[in-house]
Design an enzyme around this catalytic site. Sequence first.
Site, PDB file in Angstrom:
ATOM      1  N   LYS A   1      88.669 -22.346  53.332  1.00  0.00           N
ATOM      2  CA  LYS A   1      89.499 -21.231  54.191  1.00  0.00           C
ATOM      3  C   LYS A   1      88.581 -19.933  53.933  1.00  0.00           C
ATOM      4  CE  LYS A   1      90.939 -18.566  50.533  1.00  0.00           C
ATOM      5  NZ  LYS A   1      90.589 -17.105  50.289  1.00  0.00           N
TER       6      LYS A   1
ATOM      7  N   ASP B   1      96.980 -20.821  46.954  1.00  0.00           N
ATOM      8  CA  ASP B   1      96.378 -21.098  48.369  1.00  0.00           C
ATOM      9  C   ASP B   1      96.712 -22.383  48.807  1.00  0.00           C
ATOM     10  OD1 ASP B   1      95.009 -18.789  48.851  1.00  0.00           O
ATOM     11  OD2 ASP B   1      93.458 -19.267  47.696  1.00  0.00           O
TER      12      ASP B   1
END
Length: 289
Positions: free
Chosen positions: A12, A138
């Site tokens: 990401k 996350d």
Amino acid sequence: MMKELTLFAPAKLNLTLDILRRREDGYHDLKMTMISVDLRDTLTVRLRGDGKILVRVPGTDLPEGEDNLAGRAARIFFDETGSAFGAEITIEKRIPAQAGMAGGSADAAAVLRALRTLLHPALADRKLEAMGERVGSDVPYCVRGGMALAEGRGERLTDWPPMPPCRIVVCKPEFGLPTPELFGRVRVEKLRTHPDHEALHAALLGKDLRAMAKLMANVFEEVLTPQEAETIGDIKARLLRFGAAGAAMTGSGPTVFGLFEGEAAARGAFDALKAVYPQTFLTRPAPEV
């Protein structure tokens, strides 16, 4: 019953990262936008009948077993679903470690997705994201992937429109930045820059990559040491010099990325940066996980 599955774990990137306040539990409330990119690890997850969890990461010194986030994710999945299985997990790493790209979280999310496919295909996305929240902040986003606004510790997710087509040059300098240390440097009341998420959403809706790129911002860049800031600034300047529409640090760093409209400019930036910073990659927004 299928007993083995191979799948990808996309990294990401943060287009934005804002820290709103420090909470009483010691965590921080965040507001950030994240995208998945096609720089990815490859995982093979094989079911075992003995309840053991083994994690292998060839060519690295990363932890194995349940000390690895991937192993921890497997244990949480089995406990939550009442399964007596174990798992053997092999991770082929490509995402740099300690890079602000959620490499470990991406691997954990991939394990959760793999085990759902192998054992409980009807399990709801939200349930899988809740398991991910127990692994790390996350992980819920990495379970979902795509383009999203993340709030709270990162567990409150809102899907956003997909990124316009583009090329992305990702560059990690040789040093790492431990996330807890960076949070420890932050004094929320002293932060000067706060990303404009409404404007970013509007640029996304308009598929305006240049407008989006100019709105990228990461408040962690305000608390870098002079030496760290010099290196981050050098990478950003090189990316912009080669035609990036914008450049920013992702997560808690130190990785920097630039968005490019064209292949040729991106390739030129990639070649030039890789000669100086070996951990440089050329990628693009990832398809759905």
